[in-house]
Design a protein around this motif. Structure first.
Motif, PDB file in Angstrom:
ATOM      1  N   LEU C 206       0.836  -1.202   0.000  1.00 28.39           N
ATOM      2  CA  LEU C 206       0.000   0.000   0.000  1.00 28.39           C
ATOM      3  C   LEU C 206       0.870   1.250   0.000  1.00 28.39           C
ATOM      4  CD1 LEU C 206      -2.652   1.578   0.315  1.00 28.39           C
ATOM      5  CD2 LEU C 206      -2.519   1.171   2.788  1.00 28.39           C
ATOM      6  N   ALA C 207       1.876   1.262   0.865  1.00 23.58           N
ATOM      7  CA  ALA C 207       2.682   2.475   1.035  1.00 23.58           C
ATOM      8  C   ALA C 207       3.401   2.859  -0.258  1.00 23.58           C
ATOM      9  CB  ALA C 207       3.693   2.273   2.171  1.00 23.58           C
ATOM     10  N   ILE C 208       3.905   1.859  -0.973  1.00 24.39           N
ATOM     11  CA  ILE C 208       4.685   2.207  -2.171  1.00 24.39           C
ATOM     12  C   ILE C 208       3.767   2.724  -3.279  1.00 24.39           C
ATOM     13  CG2 ILE C 208       4.719  -0.061  -3.354  1.00 24.39           C
ATOM     14  CD1 ILE C 208       7.761   2.237  -2.814  1.00 24.39           C
ATOM     15  N   PHE C 209       2.555   2.191  -3.367  1.00 17.18           N
ATOM     16  CA  PHE C 209       1.629   2.697  -4.387  1.00 17.18           C
ATOM     17  C   PHE C 209       1.022   4.048  -3.981  1.00 17.18           C
ATOM     18  CE2 PHE C 209       2.099  -1.463  -6.246  1.00 17.18           C
ATOM     19  CZ  PHE C 209       2.094  -1.157  -7.601  1.00 17.18           C
ATOM     20  N   LEU C 210       0.927   4.283  -2.683  1.00 12.79           N
ATOM     21  CA  LEU C 210       0.535   5.634  -2.247  1.00 12.79           C
ATOM     22  C   LEU C 210       1.619   6.637  -2.623  1.00 12.79           C
ATOM     23  CD1 LEU C 210      -1.062   5.028   1.274  1.00 12.79           C
ATOM     24  CD2 LEU C 210      -2.216   5.881  -0.789  1.00 12.79           C
ATOM     25  N   ALA C 211       2.879   6.238  -2.422  1.00 12.35           N
ATOM     26  CA  ALA C 211       3.992   7.128  -2.787  1.00 12.35           C
ATOM     27  C   ALA C 211       3.905   7.497  -4.263  1.00 12.35           C
ATOM     28  CB  ALA C 211       5.323   6.442  -2.487  1.00 12.35           C
ATOM     29  N   ASP C 212       3.659   6.485  -5.079  1.00 11.91           N
ATOM     30  CA  ASP C 212       3.558   6.722  -6.516  1.00 11.91           C
ATOM     31  C   ASP C 212       2.400   7.659  -6.850  1.00 11.91           C
ATOM     32  OD1 ASP C 212       4.315   6.094  -9.273  1.00 11.91           O
ATOM     33  OD2 ASP C 212       2.365   5.075  -9.348  1.00 11.91           O
ATOM     34  N   TRP C 213       1.276   7.483  -6.167  1.00  9.44           N
ATOM     35  CA  TRP C 213       0.092   8.325  -6.403  1.00  9.44           C
ATOM     36  C   TRP C 213       0.340   9.760  -5.938  1.00  9.44           C
ATOM     37  CZ3 TRP C 213      -3.173  10.707  -2.773  1.00  9.44           C
ATOM     38  CH2 TRP C 213      -4.395  11.182  -3.263  1.00  9.44           C
ATOM     39  N   ILE C 214       0.933   9.890  -4.771  1.00  4.55           N
ATOM     40  CA  ILE C 214       1.212  11.229  -4.214  1.00  4.55           C
ATOM     41  C   ILE C 214       2.155  11.995  -5.136  1.00  4.55           C
ATOM     42  CG2 ILE C 214       2.406  12.433  -2.331  1.00  4.55           C
ATOM     43  CD1 ILE C 214       1.375  10.039  -0.524  1.00  4.55           C
ATOM     44  N   LYS C 215       3.184  11.287  -5.571  1.00  6.47           N
ATOM     45  CA  LYS C 215       4.193  11.895  -6.452  1.00  6.47           C
ATOM     46  C   LYS C 215       3.552  12.535  -7.668  1.00  6.47           C
ATOM     47  CE  LYS C 215       6.787   9.139  -8.899  1.00  6.47           C
ATOM     48  NZ  LYS C 215       7.725   8.027  -9.220  1.00  6.47           N
ATOM     49  N   ASN C 216       2.467  11.954  -8.127  1.00  8.17           N
ATOM     50  CA  ASN C 216       1.825  12.442  -9.345  1.00  8.17           C
ATOM     51  C   ASN C 216       0.682  13.425  -9.104  1.00  8.17           C
ATOM     52  OD1 ASN C 216       3.314  11.049 -11.491  1.00  8.17           O
ATOM     53  ND2 ASN C 216       2.658   9.211 -10.378  1.00  8.17           N
ATOM     54  N   LEU C 217       0.441  13.789  -7.843  1.00  9.44           N
ATOM     55  CA  LEU C 217      -0.569  14.826  -7.589  1.00  9.44           C
ATOM     56  C   LEU C 217      -0.063  16.139  -8.156  1.00  9.44           C
ATOM     57  CD1 LEU C 217      -1.709  14.235  -3.879  1.00  9.44           C
ATOM     58  CD2 LEU C 217      -3.041  13.850  -5.966  1.00  9.44           C
ATOM     59  N   PRO C 218      -0.895  16.872  -8.897  1.00  6.12           N
ATOM     60  CA  PRO C 218      -0.408  18.093  -9.561  1.00  6.12           C
ATOM     61  C   PRO C 218      -0.015  19.189  -8.570  1.00  6.12           C
ATOM     62  CG  PRO C 218      -2.796  17.872  -9.807  1.00  6.12           C
ATOM     63  CD  PRO C 218      -2.308  16.614  -9.173  1.00  6.12           C
ATOM     64  N   ARG C 219      -0.673  19.201  -7.422  1.00  9.50           N
ATOM     65  CA  ARG C 219      -0.430  20.285  -6.488  1.00  9.50           C
ATOM     66  C   ARG C 219      -0.473  19.678  -5.104  1.00  9.50           C
ATOM     67  NH1 ARG C 219      -4.468  24.183  -4.880  1.00  9.50           N
ATOM     68  NH2 ARG C 219      -3.392  25.696  -3.555  1.00  9.50           N
ATOM     69  N   ARG C 220       0.509  20.022  -4.288  1.00  7.89           N
ATOM     70  CA  ARG C 220       0.574  19.454  -2.946  1.00  7.89           C
ATOM     71  C   ARG C 220       1.022  20.505  -1.957  1.00  7.89           C
ATOM     72  NH1 ARG C 220       4.765  15.934  -3.011  1.00  7.89           N
ATOM     73  NH2 ARG C 220       4.824  15.729  -5.293  1.00  7.89           N
ATOM     74  N   ARG C 221       0.488  20.404  -0.789  1.00  5.05           N
ATOM     75  CA  ARG C 221       0.776  21.353   0.272  1.00  5.05           C
ATOM     76  C   ARG C 221       1.808  20.757   1.235  1.00  5.05           C
ATOM     77  NH1 ARG C 221      -4.454  22.460   4.012  1.00  5.05           N
ATOM     78  NH2 ARG C 221      -3.391  23.314   5.835  1.00  5.05           N
ATOM     79  N   TYR C 222       1.727  19.483   1.454  1.00  5.15           N
ATOM     80  CA  TYR C 222       2.586  18.820   2.431  1.00  5.15           C
ATOM     81  C   TYR C 222       3.757  18.104   1.768  1.00  5.15           C
ATOM     82  CZ  TYR C 222      -1.017  19.456   5.990  1.00  5.15           C
ATOM     83  OH  TYR C 222      -1.915  19.985   6.879  1.00  5.15           O
ATOM     84  N   THR C 223       4.809  17.952   2.538  1.00  8.26           N
ATOM     85  CA  THR C 223       5.854  16.989   2.218  1.00  8.26           C
ATOM     86  C   THR C 223       5.412  15.631   2.768  1.00  8.26           C
ATOM     87  OG1 THR C 223       7.647  18.583   2.235  1.00  8.26           O
ATOM     88  CG2 THR C 223       8.229  16.307   2.797  1.00  8.26           C
TER      89      THR C 223
END
Lengths: 438, 438, 438
Positions: C206-223
């Motif tokens: 789960l964690a690695i696919f979340l990382a992949d999904w987060i990485k591709n979010l166009p705009r992010r507020r958090y690290t």
């Protein structure tokens, strides 16, 4: 003989004495209590002394009382029960007709078998108390013109209000954790009721044996103030003489009453149910007897109300087995020695000693390590890790999680759902391993 | 004639008038209300005035409206029910075919017997409203080619938005307890609905008789502001003209709507359910009608939402018998005079007068003695002490325990579980005995 | 192939590898994860390093293990299941009698069919694990004098503890709303279990696919900080190296474990259940799966406990489908690939992405108008006002009522009972109409 038995034996000895708000019955009773704990001091306050909004009444003593029918038969005899005379009755000796007699007889019609306990402390009058059945007997057995001799051989004169006080400071040396030694726990009970067992010989019997037990604790943090007073006027008198010190020092207090029967446990909240006394007794009773009864302060009818009066504001709760006014024998001759038992008294003793142990050990513990300590290398955790075994160590691990310096021991007990008495050994172990500090 | 009957009689008089958001129906209605309380001032605000994010619309008046079939039969006649015309319909007079006619008819298919109440205030259009049954009748009775004459004789022109306002300051002399006399209670109700009884003639009828009752209170602490406005645009208009004074002065407010039926009582929370208005109405309803319905602010659909808008933040709750939108007759011709009753209106009157009395007397009382006062010597407590009798005096004793200067009268009522109206006499007695002070 | 399927496929690939607290199994597994998200950095910390109260143990690797009977039959073979050897067993090769053999065999008698998962990380010993049934078979099949050859071909030497770390800062340009860009969300999972599927391959998958999904979010507020560590010693090691930055930056964290089965969803509270992580996951699960299980922190048995240790105090909760120790297959050979499913993993993925979207958009919105905006003229509200229709617009109207600058988006979602994902489009619409601002 366990403590419950000793308490019961003491109740048997005190039971026959005719106590009242004032008088020699109180003095005699206090002398007997002093035999258990010689630190008890007896204090006398003169009649007429102003105590806040009240004035100490005259001292009342009684030697004898009876009602005789024309044939000379004593149809009521004070020697059979000191409940037969209304408390604080003025002396009287005269002959009266049946109708007048009936007008000065008090009964409890809803419980026709028992003699009610009735007083008139602040208005001078006299009266006889008997069962409703006996009253009906008189009404039917005698003609209207029958003349009765009534006599109450009592005295109502200037004298004293008498109370007992035990103060037990911590034993030297001063507590190592440097807590302010003047902090106090207050135990209050009343000694003004005549031959009534649960309400109220049970309270003084419990209080005096608690005093004896506290005195022998090897190490104590608090000073204990244990007082034996007449109800209402006694607490007002005591407060008027000690208000400043009590407000400054008392951290938790307990009004002990009706603590000898076997039926349940009761806790009567303080005015806002938010004091240290509420906190500790809620915690102890929750584990000791989860079905205990919790009463709102609205039900308060004893000295806890005076200790909690606006401006007095002491952190005092009520502790009982069956609460006064909530059990049928209350304030009747049925509240006799058969209503209380060694086991009933013992249960109350256990609850109160648990409260005291919880208060004495109620520190805010804090873990000394950053992050979780390694319990395994200290022999505190199994070295083989396997399914299921965690239950056994969860208590310690949970304790350490909440020992963060913000929770006291009672808080932690509430959070992790382990009684304080089940945590005392654990804290000792963790202190010895230097894993927590106060 | 009791007040409920007077309110109902007034509702009967106002019922036939065709009110709307603006126009002569509103003016006539306000004039009739002014006969009950002549302090009512009528205010006119011109069309086109900007009020926050909104603009006051044109004034609408209507003389007549009908639909005629080719035979000249009026198959719909405004004179039979002013609900037959969509509110704010533009004028129209023309002949149309059956299909076009059907397209401008509004019904409530789920309730086929009643005429729905429908408006289009902010977009110019026209429409006829009738029961679904009547619509079906037209559909089946007439051939497709049938030509109907429709007429709406209305005016939609620049004019005014009209509202009523009563301001009742405390009577001289200034309140003896030196409360700031500018503190206000707000009562708001709406006068924009045509011939609908519960929603909404009940509100204005209640509000005007409350004004009359308040005016005659011998002593008052608050100023009362009672307003009669068209819903939504009226409250926004009123706020835009009075925001500063309202924000500074209003301590509690009530939106009065649907207060005439007999079914239940409803309270609609303020945005966070935490205002003085919430506190007082919760207290009063809890004792008056424990089964009352409490609605979350999420259900709000009337002016209380504007009073509670972010940045306005007035402490306003909604008070109703059956809440709008929650009863079947809502916004239909079935909401007629048979739905409301003198008793229904009277119940609302009693709840609101109790709220007002509670607010007027909602002081923080404090006992004057240190520790418990001796009530017996003041004749406030029985001198014979016996089992059972305490119930009678518990109310006073409990009041004194919580009269500690931190609780207001509503708090004490909540704590000791006695309605405020059951405490007013007691506070008078205790004040007279100088045992409490404000 | 949807994400759940990809996660399941990854689990299949990782399943056969023999992972432990340290060693090459961990390294291989991390390399495979890095193929999904190349930002994963592999970190090695030497044996013997002091990490707070703990010391990093030796590195453990194993090649083979078996038990042979006198006939040379392998009655236990590591190649059949890497659960057959107690984790961290020291090397051994000798002949022993049946009784001695039995003394080093571990089983789970309450579940006689399965091989239990057992370790001894911090005390050097060895052991074989098998089903209780197999053990009984040995007991009955062989005579007491039978001599067995046992062999564990393992190494326990100074080496390294290995973990993986992904840090995903917001993409440039910096967030337009000027939030401090160093605020972090922590995702933690563990990679130390051998061939066990739900606990624990599901977490890393789960964690690695979340990382992949987060990485591709166009705009992010958090690290986002996503770590793959051995349980207990890994989190302690990680904390010891990153405590300051974690305490300063982490606003919410999630320990991901047992996230692959289909049975329920579970949330394990933080120590006081009062962090942003608690708030967001309670909100998301309430709407996603109202019957979800909420566990007190007292049930915590994984790394969330270390993140929440006194003095560490990170805002971390646990997220699971069936919580560890609460499902029968836990820590046994029955926790295999049949226990997890693409759908189960997908459900966890959806909950976590919803949490992340809620956190990313969790602003405090505020209406820009004084009083209620006129929605109708912006096409946001129906222009014909009629009964019943309000339901459709209540969501917007309620949102505006609580967009008062004091509530964040999750608060509003909770108050108006609409999931955050149902509000994202609405906030976009209202922002576009300039009716709200952040």
């Amino acid at each position: 003989m366990y403590t419950g038995q000793k308490m019961y034996k003491l109740a048997e000895k005190l039971f026959p004495i005719c106590r009242s708000l004032t008088g020699n019955g109180v003095r005699t009773s206090l002398s007997i209590l002093k035999e258990i704990c010689h630190e008890l001091e007896i204090v006398e306050v003169p009649s007429g002394t102003q105590v806040f909004d009240w004035k100490i009444p005259k001292e009342w003593n009684i030697n004898d009382a009876y009602i005789k029918d024309p044939a000379g038969n004593k149809i009521l005899d004070f020697n059979n029960s000191n409940l037969h005379v209304m408390g604080y009755s003025v002396p009287i000796h005269k002959k009266i007709k049946k109708n007048e007699l009936l007008s000065c007889i008090y009964t409890e019609p809803s419980q026709p078998d028992v003699i009610p306990y009735i007083t008139s402390y602040y208005k001078e009058r006299f009266g006889f108390c008997m069962s409703e059945n006996q009253r009906r007997q008189i009404e039917s057995d005698y003609a209207d013109e029958t003349e009765f001799e009534i006599r109450i051989d009592s005295n109502l004169d200037d004298g004293y209000l008498t109370y007992g006080e035990i103060i037990l400071p911590p034993p030297p040396p001063p507590p190592i954790d440097n807590f302010i030694i003047h902090e106090e726990i207050l135990l209050s009970t009343y000694i003004c009721h005549p031959s009534l067992a649960n309400n109220e010989l049970s309270g003084p019997c419990l209080a005096i044996f608690l005093a004896d037990w506290i005195k022998n604790l090897p190490r104590r943090r608090y000073t204990y103030r244990i007082i034996f007073i007449p109800e209402t006027i006694g607490s007002i008198t005591y407060l008027s003489r000690n208000l400043d010190v009590l407000k400054r020092n008392v951290k938790a207090g307990f009004n002990l009453t009706c603590v000898g029967d076997d039926r349940t446990y009761s806790y009567l909240e303080s005015r806002y149910a938010n004091t240290l006394a509420d906190k500790v007794i809620q915690n102890v009773l929750k584990f000791h007897y989860p079905e205990y009864k919790r009463y709102s302060f609205l039900k308060s009818g004893s000295d806890e109300r005076r200790y909690q009066a606006p401006g007095v504001d002491l952190p005092v709760v009520g502790f009982s087995r069956s609460l006064y006014a909530e059990y049928p024998e209350y304030h009747t001759s049925a509240d006799d020695l058969s209503l209380i038992s060694p086991a009933g008294l013992q249960g109350s003793f256990e609850v109160m000693t648990q409260c005291i142990m919880a208060l004495e050990n109620n520190h805010k513990y804090k873990v000394t390590t950053t992050c979780e300590p390694q319990l395994g290398r200290r022999g505190l955790y199994p070295t083989v890790s396997r399914k299921g075994q965690y239950d056994e160590v969860f208590k310690m691990v949970n304790f350490l999680s909440y020992a963060d310096g913000t929770n006291d021991l009672i808080d932690i007990s509430n959070i992790i759902k382990v009684p304080v008495k089940g945590l005392l050994e654990l804290t000792t172990l963790l202190l010895a391993n230097k894993l927590i500090e106060v």
